[in-house]
Enzyme design. Sequence first.
Site, PDB file in Angstrom:
ATOM      1  CB  THR A  49      -0.924   0.008   1.231  1.00  0.00           C
ATOM      2  OG1 THR A  49      -0.150   0.291   2.412  1.00  0.00           O
ATOM      3  CG2 THR A  49      -1.617  -1.339   1.409  1.00  0.00           C
ATOM      4  CB  CYS A  50       0.141   4.845  -0.023  1.00  0.00           C
ATOM      5  SG  CYS A  50      -1.011   5.040   1.347  1.00  0.00           S
ATOM      6  CG  ASN A  51       0.406   3.478   4.980  1.00  0.00           C
ATOM      7  OD1 ASN A  51       0.153   2.280   4.841  1.00  0.00           O
ATOM      8  ND2 ASN A  51      -0.472   4.359   5.406  1.00  0.00           N
ATOM      9  NE  ARG A  52      -0.071  -1.673   6.222  1.00  0.00           N
ATOM     10  CZ  ARG A  52       0.309  -1.619   7.499  1.00  0.00           C
ATOM     11  NH1 ARG A  52       1.219  -2.465   7.942  1.00  0.00           N
ATOM     12  NH2 ARG A  52      -0.208  -0.742   8.320  1.00  0.00           N
ATOM     13  CB  SER A 109      -4.433   2.442   9.018  1.00  0.00           C
ATOM     14  OG  SER A 109      -4.907   1.258   8.422  1.00  0.00           O
ATOM     15  CD  GLU A 114      -6.974   2.748   5.882  1.00  0.00           C
ATOM     16  OE1 GLU A 114      -7.808   2.871   4.961  1.00  0.00           O
ATOM     17  OE2 GLU A 114      -6.029   1.959   5.849  1.00  0.00           O
ATOM     18  CD  GLN A 116      -8.968   4.683   1.019  1.00  0.00           C
ATOM     19  OE1 GLN A 116      -7.897   5.007   1.515  1.00  0.00           O
ATOM     20  NE2 GLN A 116      -9.522   5.345   0.022  1.00  0.00           N
ATOM     21  CB  ALA A 193      -8.296   7.680 -13.539  1.00  0.00           C
TER      22      ALA A 193
END
Length: 559
Positions: A49-52, A109, A114, A116, A193
Amino acid sequence: MSLLVVGLSHRSAPVSVLERAALNADAQTKLLHDTVAAEPATEAAVLATCNRIELYADVDKFHAGVAELSTLLAQHSGVGLEELTPYLYVHYEDRAVHHLFSVACGLDSMVVGEGQILGQIKDSLARAQDLHTAGKLLNDLFQQALRVGKRAHSETGIDRAGQSLVTFGLEQLAGGGDVQRWAAGRRALVIGAGSMSSLAAATLARAGVAEIVVANRTFDRAERLAEILQEADDNAVTARAVRMNAVPDELTRADVVVSCTGATGLVLTAESVAQAVEGRTGQPPVTEPGLTAVKPEAPQPTADENCPLDLAAAQPGFSVLGEAAVAGMDAATLEQHATWAAGGNTRPAGGRTTESAEVDAELITALAATAATVGRIPERRRPEPVAERPAPVVFLLDLAMPRDIDAAVHRLAGVRLVDIESLAEASADAPMAADVDQVRRIVSDEVAAFGAAMRAAHITPTVVALRTMAADVVAAEIARLHGRLPDLDDRQRGEIRQAVHRVVDKLLHAPTVRIKQLAAEPGGTGYADALRTLFDLDPETVASVSRAEDSTETKDRPA
């Protein structure tokens, strides 16, 4: 075989390391293939993900597994193993299960609670299934993690403890105020997108922005997102799509910019943002009071040729002697730089004084002590907040990893940038609600239940093999009896067969039920070995039962 996870996240590594280690789709595919090809692992899944970035595997050796997974992560991320190792964490067996369940509930998170992450876990499992790298263990684990996450959100108020990264980011852009009041009537530019960009666009539309422009490298996807926004019933936004080469012009007109792409380089540089601000205000934005505007041609301070710092690589607007300049240096180079600066070799330039150079030299000396402990100075690209900055005219939200927007934009007057790094800092002070404690209890209960189920499942092939052996013994004895008593009729033969089966079933019932109960308890895996030894079961027979179960296992898509 045992579950092992090796990874790094916003809790263990600075953003600069995370963005360098980010894995695109192709890299994740190669990592999965290489992991199952390695000797210690038979299954693998990647949660990126963006942070893991986490690599899950079913391994037969702990130490060999840790070494192999760490090496593979370093190879495919492009960050050297020696540099990556201090930021890695390792979880094994029950601790690995606990970690994934906590992640699924949003407890780990950046923004607690969150939701997501559930979609990202679902995608991770689907990818491993498509590539046939997920077997029974990881299928069961990730499916259960999804159920635990959904349970946490349905049975507790964990959603109130935190918000989605998008919502939290927009609140930070709004300065902690009401997002709808802040967004009303503004023009927004959304770059990308994908799922995160689409969520940001939908959130902005519901918040009341007047117009959303979607830019994407694949223009068809930008058009589809714009159509969805335009046709939605819960907003009155005007939406249109543009190609990526139109971003500079749209940037000049946009009040709010959200960027989340898969690009490996910067999408918006500090210079492009500065030009957009100048196009809106007619004045070039300055970085801080007393400093020149951020321009590509901005003069850099000069230094003695013996300075170990690469001045050509220094970012415009940053001190070549301060913390930002030495970020990433190893201990030896940093000590050399401190000696050079302390020796009076600096030349005041760019408005700097000899006194400020001495302060920088002291800072570098202090940083050298830190580098001697951790090996190098983590990159620190965002400076301290500047007091009395003018009100921003452009708001930028960077949700990409690696980052889409140059961190130097933080220094531009008239611009507010919120990125993954600043979100991490803002969320660190978020209060822990009672709901979080309730979710932790759910996670603990679910980990215990999952462990018991796995241990019980471990003994099932042995129990099946035992019952198969008993059935074979019964069949052989019935056949021998029929040969010795040929005058028995069918009814008599049936009665004898049922009687023998009942005796065997009653003898085996209590031991097999009890051994399943014992095996489900912590440390109960040894009961299967004891059962095989007591009844002299053929190991290959037990293994064949396990293979048969695996081959008939239905690998459903995650719900």
